[in-house]
Design an enzyme around this catalytic site. Structure first.
Site, PDB file in Angstrom:
ATOM      1  N   GLU A 141      32.307  40.714  53.776  1.00 41.07           N
ATOM      2  CA  GLU A 141      32.572  40.164  52.448  1.00 41.07           C
ATOM      3  C   GLU A 141      31.932  38.793  52.266  1.00 41.07           C
ATOM      4  O   GLU A 141      31.492  38.441  51.161  1.00 41.07           O
ATOM      5  CB  GLU A 141      34.081  40.075  52.223  1.00 41.07           C
ATOM      6  CG  GLU A 141      34.765  41.436  52.229  1.00 41.07           C
ATOM      7  CD  GLU A 141      36.259  41.354  52.469  1.00 41.07           C
ATOM      8  OE1 GLU A 141      36.970  42.261  52.002  1.00 41.07           O
ATOM      9  OE2 GLU A 141      36.728  40.397  53.126  1.00 41.07           O
ATOM     10  N   ASP A 197      40.386  51.371  48.419  1.00 40.74           N
ATOM     11  CA  ASP A 197      40.973  52.640  48.844  1.00 40.74           C
ATOM     12  C   ASP A 197      42.323  52.817  48.165  1.00 40.74           C
ATOM     13  O   ASP A 197      42.828  51.910  47.497  1.00 40.74           O
ATOM     14  CB  ASP A 197      41.124  52.677  50.363  1.00 40.74           C
ATOM     15  CG  ASP A 197      42.033  51.569  50.884  1.00 40.74           C
ATOM     16  OD1 ASP A 197      43.263  51.741  50.849  1.00 40.74           O
ATOM     17  OD2 ASP A 197      41.505  50.516  51.304  1.00 40.74           O
TER      18      ASP A 197
END
Length: 231
Positions: A12, A198
């Site tokens: 990230e 998710d």
């Protein structure tokens, strides 16, 4: 202004390096923070690591050494609500610990650590300004509660237990409440943007690997653009 951007994972953090250049590295505690100058602001980008202890330790190390004016958290989360889909973003308005169970220890609610608020509210003027930026730029986002714990949620059973305790939770992750607790102790405005990687069920492990890069880039692009336009 001094701004800190904290991300849990290296995958990230790399997206910020694509947006900010010519930085130097500084060590605070056990963490290396990359230091950039952006639009006359000092920006510190640090990799917290995964989980509550890593999050708290590494943010506290920075705040103890530097007078930071604003902290951004970005990264991924699992969805806890049918209305929140993969690649959606949540502008968090509160955090709680889904793995803190102290209701039998006194006058506490589920998710509350003794001596701390039941929920860490994110209601600063800085957060409101970032929300306005998202609206003005046509960015669709959710606002609500995100819950934090030291487990990666990857089963419907885990998800249902959390949803029972926190029916209004929109997302689940592993660092946010710890960051919010530290920021509150240091009295530093805290803005958190989580992008959904998710659904927090049996598909989570496979989906996370696929989507974490995509949502990490999305969150980083928004925050980078916001900082570059700050006055």
């Amino acid at each position: 202004m001094k701004i800190a951007i904290i991300v849990p994972m290296e995958i990230e953090a790399e997206y910020y390096r694509n947006n900010f250049h010519s930085g130097k590295k500084e060590m605070f505690g056990s963490t290396v923070f990359e230091h950039f100058s952006v639009n006359e602001n000092d920006v510190y980008i640090g990799l917290s690591g995964i989980g509550k202890v890593q999050a708290a330790m590494n943010l506290a190390s920075l705040l103890a050494c530097q007078k930071i004016d604003q902290v951004f958290l970005t990264g991924s989360a699992g969805s806890m609500d049918p209305s929140v889909h993969k690649e959606d973003v949540i502008l968090v308005n509160s955090f709680a610990y889904h793995d803190a169970h102290n209701t039998n220890a006194g006058d506490y609610v589920e998710g509350q650590v003794p001596g701390q608020p039941a929920r860490f509210m994110l209601d600063s003027a800085q957060r409101a300004d970032f929300a306005k930026y998202l609206v003005d730029n046509g960015v669709e986002f959710h606002e609500g509660l995100v819950v934090t714990g030291d487990s990666f949620i990857s089963s419907q059973k885990q998800k249902e237990k959390i949803k029972h305790d926190f029916p209004d939770a929109l997302g689940v992750e592993m660092e946010g409440a710890a960051f919010a607790q530290v920021a509150r102790q240091f009295d530093v405005p805290f803005v958190a943007l989580r992008a959904i990687s998710d659904n927090g069920d049996e598909s989570a492990e496979e989906d996370f690997d696929v989507f974490v890069k995509r949502v990490g880039a999305k969150a980083a692009t928004l925050i980078s653009d916001y900082i570059e336009k700050m006055k």
